[in-house]
Scaffold this active site. Structure first.
Site, short mmCIF file in Angstrom:
data_model
loop_
_atom_site.label_atom_id
_atom_site.label_comp_id
_atom_site.label_asym_id
_atom_site.label_seq_id
_atom_site.Cartn_x
_atom_site.Cartn_y
_atom_site.Cartn_z
N SER A 168 0.79 -1.23 0.00
CA SER A 168 0.00 0.00 0.00
C SER A 168 0.82 1.28 0.00
O SER A 168 0.25 2.38 -0.02
CB SER A 168 -0.95 0.01 1.20
N LYS A 171 -0.23 3.70 -2.65
CA LYS A 171 -1.27 4.73 -2.52
C LYS A 171 -0.69 6.13 -2.42
O LYS A 171 -1.39 7.13 -2.65
CB LYS A 171 -2.16 4.42 -1.32
N SER A 225 -5.48 3.36 4.56
CA SER A 225 -5.11 2.41 3.51
C SER A 225 -6.34 1.66 2.98
O SER A 225 -6.28 0.46 2.72
CB SER A 225 -4.06 1.41 4.03
N LYS A 330 3.09 6.65 5.21
CA LYS A 330 2.24 5.64 4.58
C LYS A 330 2.74 4.26 4.99
O LYS A 330 3.95 3.99 5.01
CB LYS A 330 2.26 5.74 3.05
#
Length: 394
Positions: A168, A171, A225, A330
């Site tokens: 992820s 993203k 997420s 993140k």
């Protein structure tokens, strides 16, 4: 007719009736004998089976005697299933309770199967032997990179050139493409079946049919997420999902991220890959977008969906830690990538970029970040500061 003839005929008739009755009764006798033998044989087999299973009890308990004179009253054992079998063999219809007991015993036997646990899938870092790499900080992550954002000085590196799945962390590029497109963040987007995860089969609280603004979709994608939100952002981009993925790869080339490749906007595919060096570049560029800084470091967010109120938390627990001053972050995880984390944070007065890939254990990436922070703070404390010039007197 004389009395003698009458007596003779009476005797002959009686003999005939007796003979006829004897012939008719013969099959009944044979059947009874056969039934008795069968029941006796079945009862002995059932008793032997029960005795084998309960050897420890049979040594102390009195032996049951089987009555073979009356087949219909034979008691074979205490087991409900065995009793039913004997009664069926003797022609007696079992009760509903006995049938239920037999079915339950049969089901428990059928479900008692041996379950074989499949071995955990190795991450790509493990397959490449990166997990065994030693470093002076003894980090859990296979790959790590710490850079001073202002001077580009590499403070710490570990397998930083390895190209691995990034989960992820993808993203962050999804958000960067959306932010640079200047799209209407208030435009409503509806989750469809196309946004449902077909890679890992993961679940989501955003049911098909849920409608949120583009800004809220990006908030959930960067903070929590949320996979369906991220896919919806790419799907509703002008030109569709394929155009969005093309722009993700184009943006990576523009930034000089030569080790990076994207095939979809969520990170669920293990084909989304990059290196720690490329990800450090992405973090530095994304940090320049205020919306990405704000949404990725949000501690939590509530959304209204009809009569429901859903509360989402940040996937990075360090956000709520007062010891940290995080400007952008993140997290990411799939089995092929391990636990991943990228951050921009201020540590000991220095603006740092941290990248951790393929970490083992749910909390291990956070522990690595804490270890790096303490190490940087210690380095700063032990570095001698330049002496200030004395102010001239008079």
């Amino acid at each position: 007719m004389s009395l003698g003839v009458f007596r003779i005929r009476k005797l002959i008739f009686a003999a005939t009736v007796a003979a006829w009755m004897g012939v008719c009764a013969l099959p009944l006798v044979v059947n009874a004998a056969s039934s008795t033998a069968k029941v006796g044989k079945t009862s002995k087999a059932a008793s032997a089976k029960v005795a084998t299973k309960r050897k420890a009890v049979s040594a102390q308990a009195p032996t049951r005697k089987l009555a073979t004179a009356k087949p219909k009253k034979v008691v074979a054992a205490k087991s409900g299933a065995s009793r039913v079998k004997v009664q069926i063999a003797s022609g007696k219809k079992p009760t509903a309770r006995q049938v239920t007991s037999r079915n339950a015993a049969s089901k428990s036997y059928k479900t008692a199967v041996v379950r074989v646990v499949a071995p955990a899938r190795l991450s790509m870092g493990e397959q490449l032997g990166l997990r065994g790499s030693d470093d002076r900080l003894e980090l859990n992550s296979s790959v790590a990179l710490v850079i001073d954002q202002e001077t580009n000085e590499v403070l710490f590196s570990k397998n930083d050139a390895a190209v691995l799945p990034i989960a992820s962390l993808t993203k962050l590029m999804t958000g960067l493409v959306i932010a640079d497109a200047n799209l209407d963040m208030n435009e409503l987007i509806t989750i469809t079946q196309d946004d449902v995860d077909t890679y890992k089969g993961s679940s989501s609280r955003l049911a098909v049919g849920s409608t949120l603004s583009r800004g809220e979709m990006m908030h959930l994608a960067l903070m929590s997420s949320e996979n369906r939100a991220a896919n919806a952002l790419g799907r509703t981009y002008p030109g569709g999902l394929s155009e969005f993925v093309r722009l993700m790869n184009s943006k990576a080339r523009q930034l000089g991220m030569s080790d990076t490749r994207y095939v979809e906007p969520t990170g669920l595919s293990s084909l989304n890959q990059s290196s720690a060096r490329d990800l450090a570049t992405l973090v530095s560029v994304a940090y320049e977008r205020p919306i990405l800084r704000s949404l990725s470091t949000s501690p939590g967010h509530e959304i209204e969906l009809g009569r429901r109120t859903l509360h989402y938390n940040n996937s990075n627990r360090l956000i709520k830690n007062p010891d940290w001053e995080i400007g952008l972050q993140k997290t990411g995880y799939i089995s092929e990538a391990g636990r991943c984390l990228v951050m921009q944070a201020k540590v000991a007065g220095r603006q740092l970029i941290m990248v951790f890939l393929d970490s083992a254990g749910k909390l291990s990436r956070m522990q690595d970040a804490e270890r790096v922070r303490r190490w940087v703070e210690l380095q700063t404390e032990t570095t001698p500061r330049p002496m200030m010039a004395a102010r001239p007197q008079g």
